[in-house]
Motif scaffolding. Structure first.
Motif, PDB file in Angstrom:
ATOM      1  N   ASP A 151      35.427  -5.732  -6.773  1.00 49.87           N
ATOM      2  CA  ASP A 151      34.406  -5.219  -5.861  1.00 49.87           C
ATOM      3  C   ASP A 151      33.282  -6.248  -5.765  1.00 49.87           C
ATOM      4  O   ASP A 151      32.610  -6.553  -6.743  1.00 49.87           O
ATOM      5  N   ASP A 152      33.095  -6.786  -4.561  1.00 51.50           N
ATOM      6  CA  ASP A 152      32.073  -7.813  -4.332  1.00 51.50           C
ATOM      7  C   ASP A 152      30.682  -7.390  -4.772  1.00 51.50           C
ATOM      8  O   ASP A 152      29.928  -8.175  -5.333  1.00 51.50           O
ATOM      9  N   ILE A 153      30.318  -6.148  -4.433  1.00 55.42           N
ATOM     10  CA  ILE A 153      28.939  -5.710  -4.703  1.00 55.42           C
ATOM     11  C   ILE A 153      28.669  -5.726  -6.197  1.00 55.42           C
ATOM     12  O   ILE A 153      27.623  -6.207  -6.648  1.00 55.42           O
ATOM     13  N   GLY A 154      29.626  -5.257  -6.958  1.00 58.43           N
ATOM     14  CA  GLY A 154      29.488  -5.271  -8.416  1.00 58.43           C
ATOM     15  C   GLY A 154      29.268  -6.693  -8.926  1.00 58.43           C
ATOM     16  O   GLY A 154      28.389  -6.943  -9.760  1.00 58.43           O
ATOM     17  N   THR A 196      28.066  -9.267  -7.253  1.00 56.83           N
ATOM     18  CA  THR A 196      26.769  -9.799  -6.825  1.00 56.83           C
ATOM     19  C   THR A 196      25.631  -9.193  -7.650  1.00 56.83           C
ATOM     20  O   THR A 196      24.677  -9.891  -8.000  1.00 56.83           O
ATOM     21  N   LEU A 197      25.753  -7.903  -7.940  1.00 62.05           N
ATOM     22  CA  LEU A 197      24.669  -7.262  -8.699  1.00 62.05           C
ATOM     23  C   LEU A 197      24.524  -7.867 -10.095  1.00 62.05           C
ATOM     24  O   LEU A 197      23.456  -7.795 -10.704  1.00 62.05           O
ATOM     25  N   LYS A 200      24.237 -10.810 -10.481  1.00 65.13           N
ATOM     26  CA  LYS A 200      23.326 -11.948 -10.261  1.00 65.13           C
ATOM     27  C   LYS A 200      21.950 -11.470  -9.785  1.00 65.13           C
ATOM     28  O   LYS A 200      21.217 -12.223  -9.136  1.00 65.13           O
ATOM     29  N   SER A 260      18.911 -13.727 -10.211  1.00 67.48           N
ATOM     30  CA  SER A 260      18.784 -14.843  -9.259  1.00 67.48           C
ATOM     31  C   SER A 260      18.210 -14.363  -7.943  1.00 67.48           C
ATOM     32  O   SER A 260      17.397 -15.048  -7.316  1.00 67.48           O
ATOM     33  N   ILE A 261      18.662 -13.199  -7.508  1.00 70.40           N
ATOM     34  CA  ILE A 261      18.185 -12.664  -6.223  1.00 70.40           C
ATOM     35  C   ILE A 261      16.689 -12.356  -6.321  1.00 70.40           C
ATOM     36  O   ILE A 261      15.909 -12.710  -5.428  1.00 70.40           O
ATOM     37  N   PHE A 286      14.700 -15.495  -6.305  1.00 71.85           N
ATOM     38  CA  PHE A 286      14.630 -16.039  -4.951  1.00 71.85           C
ATOM     39  C   PHE A 286      13.584 -15.292  -4.134  1.00 71.85           C
ATOM     40  O   PHE A 286      12.794 -15.893  -3.406  1.00 71.85           O
ATOM     41  N   GLU A 287      13.585 -13.966  -4.264  1.00 70.19           N
ATOM     42  CA  GLU A 287      12.636 -13.156  -3.481  1.00 70.19           C
ATOM     43  C   GLU A 287      11.186 -13.499  -3.818  1.00 70.19           C
ATOM     44  O   GLU A 287      10.335 -13.561  -2.932  1.00 70.19           O
ATOM     45  N   ARG A 297       7.247 -17.974   2.418  1.00 73.78           N
ATOM     46  CA  ARG A 297       7.314 -17.393   3.771  1.00 73.78           C
ATOM     47  C   ARG A 297       6.850 -15.941   3.738  1.00 73.78           C
ATOM     48  O   ARG A 297       7.642 -15.021   3.944  1.00 73.78           O
ATOM     49  N   PRO A 298       5.564 -15.726   3.485  1.00 71.70           N
ATOM     50  CA  PRO A 298       5.063 -14.356   3.291  1.00 71.70           C
ATOM     51  C   PRO A 298       5.191 -13.483   4.536  1.00 71.70           C
ATOM     52  O   PRO A 298       5.102 -12.266   4.425  1.00 71.70           O
ATOM     53  N   VAL A 352       7.793 -13.022   6.349  1.00 68.54           N
ATOM     54  CA  VAL A 352       9.147 -12.488   6.572  1.00 68.54           C
ATOM     55  C   VAL A 352       9.209 -11.004   6.175  1.00 68.54           C
ATOM     56  O   VAL A 352       8.754 -10.637   5.115  1.00 68.54           O
ATOM     57  N   ALA A 381      20.276 -18.179  -2.447  1.00 64.62           N
ATOM     58  CA  ALA A 381      19.749 -17.460  -3.606  1.00 64.62           C
ATOM     59  C   ALA A 381      20.523 -17.797  -4.874  1.00 64.62           C
ATOM     60  O   ALA A 381      20.013 -17.670  -5.986  1.00 64.62           O
ATOM     61  N   ARG A 438      16.749 -10.291   7.769  1.00 63.98           N
ATOM     62  CA  ARG A 438      16.758  -9.127   8.657  1.00 63.98           C
ATOM     63  C   ARG A 438      18.174  -8.577   8.758  1.00 63.98           C
ATOM     64  O   ARG A 438      19.115  -9.319   9.065  1.00 63.98           O
ATOM     65  N   ARG A 444      23.881   3.883  -5.138  1.00 65.39           N
ATOM     66  CA  ARG A 444      23.037   2.709  -4.903  1.00 65.39           C
ATOM     67  C   ARG A 444      22.009   2.991  -3.818  1.00 65.39           C
ATOM     68  O   ARG A 444      22.207   3.829  -2.948  1.00 65.39           O
ATOM     69  N   MET A 468      14.884 -17.526  10.301  1.00 61.22           N
ATOM     70  CA  MET A 468      15.360 -16.384   9.515  1.00 61.22           C
ATOM     71  C   MET A 468      16.885 -16.388   9.410  1.00 61.22           C
ATOM     72  O   MET A 468      17.572 -17.029  10.189  1.00 61.22           O
ATOM     73  N   HIS A 528      27.349  -4.545   1.461  1.00 59.23           N
ATOM     74  CA  HIS A 528      26.919  -5.569   0.507  1.00 59.23           C
ATOM     75  C   HIS A 528      25.465  -5.984   0.764  1.00 59.23           C
ATOM     76  O   HIS A 528      24.678  -6.125  -0.174  1.00 59.23           O
TER      77      HIS A 528
END
Lengths: 201, 468
Positions: free
Chosen positions: A175-178, A180-181, A183, A186-187, A190-191, A198-199, A201, B16, B30, B50, B125, B154
């Motif tokens: 499962d891709d989402i699992g 990615t979560l 990581k 890292s996300i 990045f945020e 880039r405030p 956005v 990221a 977005r 989730r 973006m 996702h």
């Protein structure tokens, strides 16, 4: 997602080029809020007449191909709309592998999310497999993902390339989402950085 | 530092995470959502317990299914399954707290028209949506592409996409366009030249004098159909035209933030000497008003040409052309300008913006549509509709005999009641002429808004230049 490791099944020939996702699943069937149950409408407008009777000439209506699990297709299969209903319909019908000289990018991606293996091969290999697929009930082909190898009805072998990450996910039904979560750190990092840079956005 | 393309710059700014095998997580600024490709994604979130990771960056609007006739707030106007789908979006938007423009909101419209109009789409973006025409937003110098429903889930859950970088492709349109030639003709001419798989695996950057001279509306038309050329995304470097369009939009940055944004946006161009994997150049002067004759967007010819002979093609295209010509009910050698039209559709995310309606109205003004013709204008958003009414365009269309509709995707994909019947032939400003796209056994000829308007008046495919 169901794993894909090794598949032996009937291969159906669909040599038409540019088979688009509107052909694979017409829009009238997109009004569902589920993923299942679309197999009966796979290729609906090619497969049935207006009264809902099967069109005999259509490949998946022929006795030899009714249980096909593989499609050998013309160039640029899956072009057009991004609808994931296309791979959902293929999967629900029982198709686990599509072989062509090229696929549209979005469709190609969508296949991997649903345990379907799209294989890109050079024209001469697709031509050979298309010939194999023309053999009706004898069009039995084996696709071995681990070995990256296709075996035709005569025992002839063709190898194929695949991205290692996608192969890993298919082989293990991941499962891709699992993934990615895992990581998340890292996300989040990045945020934070992006919020500074880039405030707006 | 080695020179970068515009795509390289946006990619780098959104990376990221990069795994050892080169698999990347691209951060998404977005996420646009509509009712057809999102219900299974929201359901997936619910089942896994989730949340939406960044509801503030997620914008939802129903567009594909919605009726475009008056009184559509009455749910009995929709079929049961459409009603359920729209109701599901209403509920999901509320439950997950994302921005939402319901059918009753004047700002509702086609998701790719609403995003730019509201200032959600900004230069530099990353923009995604479960819809292949997300490429539209590339007109702003945003990296924008369609995704499947699993990827919608996702992005909702992680605000990222698992990606491998695409290749760079440059499409340059040099010089100036001749009168009567529009952005739609550019984008169709490019597909006619490269084929529907010509851009597969690539992100296209459109450039050249003819592109720079286009308005934002025209640039959106060009990028919209990048997907029909096989490219997931099309890009145009932002410039003064872009900044002028964006400034003052509801969700555009203001004050000091605007200045900061401008500082970055002005760096968003392809560096001198940057590498492109593929380059296509077309002289703007060589582009004529075009129409499609077949059932693939690559089946493009100038309106002055004839239906081709399938034997003039090679490989698998011979059979495909035979099938197309039979489906379309045409004869090789037949003049394209002799093809009689039953219906005209002006609208869609390709050509449903104010400039498109102005171009069509300029041809229609003071005339009547051909007797027996069905013709409709479906503005791309409630705000486009309101502006067209204010400018008097709506009256021009209505006086000529056009139906003046409410905003939505309508007959572009015919999920709502706006459909072609069997054998009905349509001159359409939409983006796909696939078999059955606008209705079972319906026949679609893709054209620019001016060409569609001309066909409505004469009753056949017509060279718009004869009516200017």
């Amino acid at each position: 997602m169901e794993k894909f490791d090794k598949l032996t099944g009937i291969a159906a020939p669909m040599p038409l080029v540019n088979i688009d996702t509107d052909m694979i699943i017409p829009k009238v069937f997109l009004k569902t809020i589920k993923r299942e149950g679309l197999g009966v409408n796979l290729f609906d407008e090619m497969r049935y007449d207006r009264q809902g009777n099967e069109i005999e000439d259509f490949v998946l209506n022929k006795p030899a191909y009714r249980d096909a699990q593989i499609i050998v297709a013309g160039d640029n299969f899956g072009c057009g709309s991004s609808r994931e209903h296309a791979p959902w319909a293929l999967l629900d019908f029982g198709i686990r592998c599509v072989i062509s000289t090229s696929f549209a990018d979005i469709f190609y991606n969508n296949c991997f999310k649903n345990g379907i293996l799209p294989i890109v091969l050079p024209q001469e290999d697709v031509d050979k497999l298309m010939d194999d697929a023309e053999r009706g009930a004898n069009a039995v082909v084996t696709v071995d993902l681990e070995a990256q190898e296709i075996t035709g009805p005569d025992g002839g072998k063709v190898t194929f390339d695949i991205d290692p990450f996608r192969k890993h996910c298919l082989l293990n039904g991941l499962d891709d989402i699992g993934l990615t979560l895992e990581k998340s750190a890292s996300i989040e990092a990045f945020e934070e950085k992006a919020a500074q840079a880039r405030p707006w956005v | 530092m080695s020179p970068k393309t515009l795509y390289d710059k946006i990619w780098d700014a959104h990376l990221a995470h990069e795994a050892e095998d080169g698999t990347c997580l691209l951060y998404i600024d977005r996420h646009l959502v509509h009712e057809v490709t999102s219900p299974q994604a929201f359901e997936g979130l619910r089942m896994a317990g989730r949340k939406v990771h960044a509801p503030d960056k997620t914008i939802a609007v129903p567009d594909h299914n919605v009726p475009t006739t008056e009184g559509r707030d009455d749910p009995s106007q929709m079929t049961e399954d459409s009603r359920i789908q729209v109701a599901a979006l209403d509920k999901n938007a509320k439950d997950f707290g994302v921005h939402y423009y319901p059918v009753s909101d004047v700002r509702q419209g086609i998701v790719h028209i609403v995003g730019p109009e509201q200032g959600w789409t900004l230069p530099g973006m990353t923009v995604v949506c479960g819809d292949s025409h997300t490429a539209t937003h590339g007109a702003f110098g945003a990296l924008a592409h369609g995704i499947g429903t699993s990827e919608v889930e996702h992005v909702l859950a992680t605000q990222t996409l698992i990606q491998k970088k695409s290749k760079n492709m440059k499409v340059e349109i040099t010089g100036k366009l001749a009168p009567g030639v529009t952005a739609k003709d550019i984008t169709l001419a490019v597909i006619g030249k490269t084929g529907t798989a010509g851009g597969t695996g690539h992100v296209i950057e459109y450039c050249g004098e003819a592109i720079q001279s286009l308005s934002m509306e025209g640039r959106m038309t060009v990028c919209n159909m990048a997907i029909e050329g096989g490219a997931r995304a099309g890009l145009i470097a932002p410039d003064e035209t872009t900044f002028e369009y964006v400034k003052g939009r509801p969700h555009a940055p203001k004050g000091a933030q605007w200045e900061a944004a401008m500082d970055w946006w002005k760096t968003l161009y392809t560096d001198e000497g940057a590498h492109f994997d593929k380059v296509v150049t077309i002289r703007g002067e060589d582009i004529a008003p075009v129409v499609t004759w077949g059932t693939s967007p690559e089946d493009v010819l100038p309106i002055t040409e004839v239906v081709p002979d399938p034997s003039s093609f090679t490989g698998g295209k011979v059979e495909a052309a035979k099938r197309s010509i039979e489906y379309m009910g045409l004869t090789p050698g037949q003049k394209l300008s002799d093809i009689a039209i039953d219906t005209v559709f002006i609208g869609s995310c390709t050509n449903g913006r104010i400039e498109d309606l102005r171009a069509a109205a300029a041809i229609v003004k003071g005339k009547k549509i051909k007797e027996g013709m069905r013709a409709m204008v479906v503005p791309g958003s409630g705000l486009v509709r309101a502006q067209a009414e204010e400018e008097g365009l709506a009256d021009i269309f209505k006086d000529a005999g056009f139906e003046w509709r409410l905003a939505g995707c309508s007959m572009c994909l015919a999920m709502n009641p706006d459909q072609l019947s069997e054998g009905e032939r349509c001159a359409s400003t939409s983006n796909r002429n696939f078999e059955g796209r606008q209705g079972y056994k319906g026949r679609t000829h893709l054209v620019s808004p001016g060409m569609a308007a001309a066909a409505a008046i004469t009753g056949k495919l017509t060279d718009v230049r004869e009516m200017m």
